[in-house]
Design an enzyme around this catalytic site. Sequence first.
Site, mmCIF file in Angstrom:
data_model
loop_
_atom_site.group_PDB
_atom_site.id
_atom_site.type_symbol
_atom_site.label_atom_id
_atom_site.label_comp_id
_atom_site.label_asym_id
_atom_site.label_seq_id
_atom_site.Cartn_x
_atom_site.Cartn_y
_atom_site.Cartn_z
ATOM 1 N N ARG A 233 0.844 -0.930 0.026
ATOM 2 C CA ARG A 233 0.269 0.147 0.022
ATOM 3 C C ARG A 233 1.163 1.246 -0.065
ATOM 4 O O ARG A 233 1.782 1.365 0.322
ATOM 5 C CB ARG A 233 -1.117 -0.008 1.403
ATOM 6 C CG ARG A 233 -1.903 -1.113 1.606
ATOM 7 C CD ARG A 233 -3.041 -0.648 0.687
ATOM 8 N NE ARG A 233 -4.207 -1.728 0.285
ATOM 9 C CZ ARG A 233 -4.313 -2.482 -0.512
ATOM 10 N NH1 ARG A 233 -3.536 -3.190 -0.919
ATOM 11 N NH2 ARG A 233 -5.565 -3.347 -0.832
ATOM 12 N N GLU A 262 -4.150 7.666 -4.935
ATOM 13 C CA GLU A 262 -4.222 7.390 -6.170
ATOM 14 C C GLU A 262 -5.666 7.801 -6.337
ATOM 15 O O GLU A 262 -6.685 7.845 -5.632
ATOM 16 C CB GLU A 262 -4.670 5.427 -5.495
ATOM 17 C CG GLU A 262 -3.513 5.443 -5.454
ATOM 18 C CD GLU A 262 -3.259 3.750 -5.789
ATOM 19 O OE1 GLU A 262 -4.039 2.647 -5.460
ATOM 20 O OE2 GLU A 262 -2.189 2.724 -4.136
ATOM 21 N N HIS A 281 -1.712 0.806 -9.803
ATOM 22 C CA HIS A 281 -2.587 -0.407 -8.583
ATOM 23 C C HIS A 281 -2.861 -1.313 -9.310
ATOM 24 O O HIS A 281 -3.895 -1.779 -9.373
ATOM 25 C CB HIS A 281 -3.320 0.524 -7.656
ATOM 26 C CG HIS A 281 -3.531 -0.305 -6.803
ATOM 27 N ND1 HIS A 281 -3.767 0.453 -5.346
ATOM 28 C CD2 HIS A 281 -3.402 -1.673 -6.436
ATOM 29 C CE1 HIS A 281 -3.976 -0.176 -4.443
ATOM 30 N NE2 HIS A 281 -3.503 -1.492 -5.212
HETATM 31 P P1 NAP Z 1 0.093 -12.431 4.375
HETATM 32 O O1 NAP Z 1 0.218 -13.567 4.091
HETATM 33 O O2 NAP Z 1 -0.859 -11.830 5.435
HETATM 34 O O3 NAP Z 1 1.194 -11.154 4.394
HETATM 35 C C1 NAP Z 1 1.436 -10.265 5.177
HETATM 36 C C2 NAP Z 1 3.071 -10.831 6.074
HETATM 37 O O4 NAP Z 1 3.295 -9.531 6.434
HETATM 38 C C3 NAP Z 1 2.763 -11.228 6.396
HETATM 39 O O5 NAP Z 1 3.979 -12.437 6.504
HETATM 40 C C4 NAP Z 1 3.298 -10.963 8.372
HETATM 41 O O6 NAP Z 1 3.890 -11.867 9.051
HETATM 42 C C5 NAP Z 1 3.668 -9.547 7.638
HETATM 43 N N1 NAP Z 1 3.707 -8.804 8.567
HETATM 44 C C6 NAP Z 1 2.717 -8.213 9.029
HETATM 45 N N2 NAP Z 1 2.462 -7.019 9.908
HETATM 46 C C7 NAP Z 1 4.493 -6.851 9.809
HETATM 47 C C8 NAP Z 1 4.603 -6.241 10.390
HETATM 48 N N3 NAP Z 1 4.413 -5.202 11.486
HETATM 49 N N4 NAP Z 1 6.572 -5.665 10.213
HETATM 50 C C9 NAP Z 1 7.094 -7.132 9.642
HETATM 51 N N5 NAP Z 1 6.075 -7.602 9.014
HETATM 52 C C10 NAP Z 1 4.543 -7.630 9.404
HETATM 53 O O7 NAP Z 1 -1.053 -11.372 3.245
HETATM 54 P P2 NAP Z 1 -1.039 -11.328 1.406
HETATM 55 O O8 NAP Z 1 -2.090 -12.185 1.050
HETATM 56 O O9 NAP Z 1 0.252 -11.864 1.333
HETATM 57 O O10 NAP Z 1 -0.965 -9.913 1.541
HETATM 58 C C11 NAP Z 1 0.357 -8.259 1.518
HETATM 59 C C12 NAP Z 1 -0.556 -7.317 0.877
HETATM 60 O O11 NAP Z 1 -0.751 -7.187 -0.064
HETATM 61 C C13 NAP Z 1 -1.741 -7.051 1.340
HETATM 62 O O12 NAP Z 1 -2.476 -6.982 3.106
HETATM 63 C C14 NAP Z 1 -2.321 -5.859 0.488
HETATM 64 O O13 NAP Z 1 -2.397 -4.639 1.761
HETATM 65 C C15 NAP Z 1 -1.174 -5.703 -0.458
HETATM 66 N N6 NAP Z 1 -1.646 -6.559 -1.827
HETATM 67 C C16 NAP Z 1 -1.129 -5.144 -2.737
HETATM 68 C C17 NAP Z 1 -1.993 -5.726 -4.348
HETATM 69 C C18 NAP Z 1 -1.558 -4.736 -5.369
HETATM 70 O O14 NAP Z 1 -2.407 -4.760 -5.816
HETATM 71 N N7 NAP Z 1 -0.843 -4.039 -4.915
HETATM 72 C C19 NAP Z 1 -2.450 -6.551 -4.179
HETATM 73 C C20 NAP Z 1 -3.101 -7.412 -3.034
HETATM 74 C C21 NAP Z 1 -2.273 -7.737 -2.328
HETATM 75 P P3 NAP Z 1 4.107 -11.681 10.768
HETATM 76 O O15 NAP Z 1 2.583 -11.638 10.869
HETATM 77 O O16 NAP Z 1 4.734 -12.815 11.124
HETATM 78 O O17 NAP Z 1 4.267 -10.679 11.089
#
Ligand code: NAP
Length: 321
Positions: A233, A262, A281
């Site tokens: 984000r 955005e 995005h």
């Molecule tokens: P996910 O499986 O929940 O992965 C997020 C990772 O971030 C987890 O490994 C988590 O591990 C880590 N994390 C969370 N809080 C943290 C912190 N404070 N410090 C360090 N690490 C932290 O989610 P995902 O499905 O991969 O998606 C991740 C993000 O990508 C979404 O939330 C969204 O904002 C973004 N996204 C963007 C697009 C786009 O169009 N550009 C598309 C899809 C997703 P721990 O809990 O162990 O910390």
Amino acid sequence: MKKIVAWKSLPEDVLAYLQQHAQVVQVDPSQHDAFVAALRDAEGGIGASAQITPAMLEGANRLKALSTISVGYDQFDVDDLTRRGIVLAHTPDVLTESTADTVFSLILACARRVVELADWVRAGQWRASIGPAQFGLDVQGKTIGIVGLGRIGGAVARRAALGFNMKVLYTNRSANREAEQAYGARRVELAELLAQSDFVCLQVPLTRETRHLIGAAELRAMKKSAILINASRGATVDELALIEALRNGTIHGAGLDVFDTEPLQADSPLLSMPNVVALPHIGSATHETRHAMALNAAQNLVAALDGTLTTNIVNRDVLAR
Ligand code: NAP
């Protein structure tokens, strides 16, 4: 019949599926008052790309479930939804691979200057065989640092380790043993990741802790030759500090799918920098994935309204009430 508010246009078959279960009222989220009025009258809601604030839900006493067509849920106040007894569902997994492809497109585009040089050719600048002025950087064999190695970060790590023979570093609050075993990923402190990585990729959710996780100090801690990739984000990075770092040569370049505001304003300094690749995005934006996300979100909503949803729930606490 139950009422559902849709604040994003849905594929025809997904709309037809929802209409088998409820009356669907489509609203334009930019028409704030009409949107709020529709929420007041509905049991469920489905959509994406709009902020849903607590104030918008005042008086929406029939609302039982909201379903976002995204994995990220930073546009909702989750604690407030839980207090109100509203289930929030999201769409993890179905978008993981497409989003990881977008991350890798940005890595390759930045390192090999794909956008800049394609523009150069289009502008008629290719008049002799190319030289060092057009050379890029290797991706294979380099070190990638993934800040947030979860579902998408894991799919990026797989591409990096198995496809490009890269060394994978990551930060997470908890270890990702699967990625450690499968891709040799090594969990390190953020400071080490920034100092060692050739590509720093952000894939954390946007939360209070991750807002401006990468600011001026973190950019200074990166290698001068490093490239920052953000497909999480916009607000995980301090955009003004990033602009400064790109101007000053503190880092080599950036590949960005997400921004503070955005759509990105046409006068953003980022758009005049040759070392920046800016995308609108598009993380999950393929025909197949966007359809799968809409269907998944619709199924989540129908099940949540029936009280049978067991997966894809953001605020599980609400079920214990
Ligand atoms: P996910 O499986 O929940 O992965 C997020 C990772 O971030 C987890 O490994 C988590 O591990 C880590 N994390 C969370 N809080 C943290 C912190 N404070 N410090 C360090 N690490 C932290 O989610 P995902 O499905 O991969 O998606 C991740 C993000 O990508 C979404 O939330 C969204 O904002 C973004 N996204 C963007 C697009 C786009 O169009 N550009 C598309 C899809 C997703 P721990 O809990 O162990 O910390």
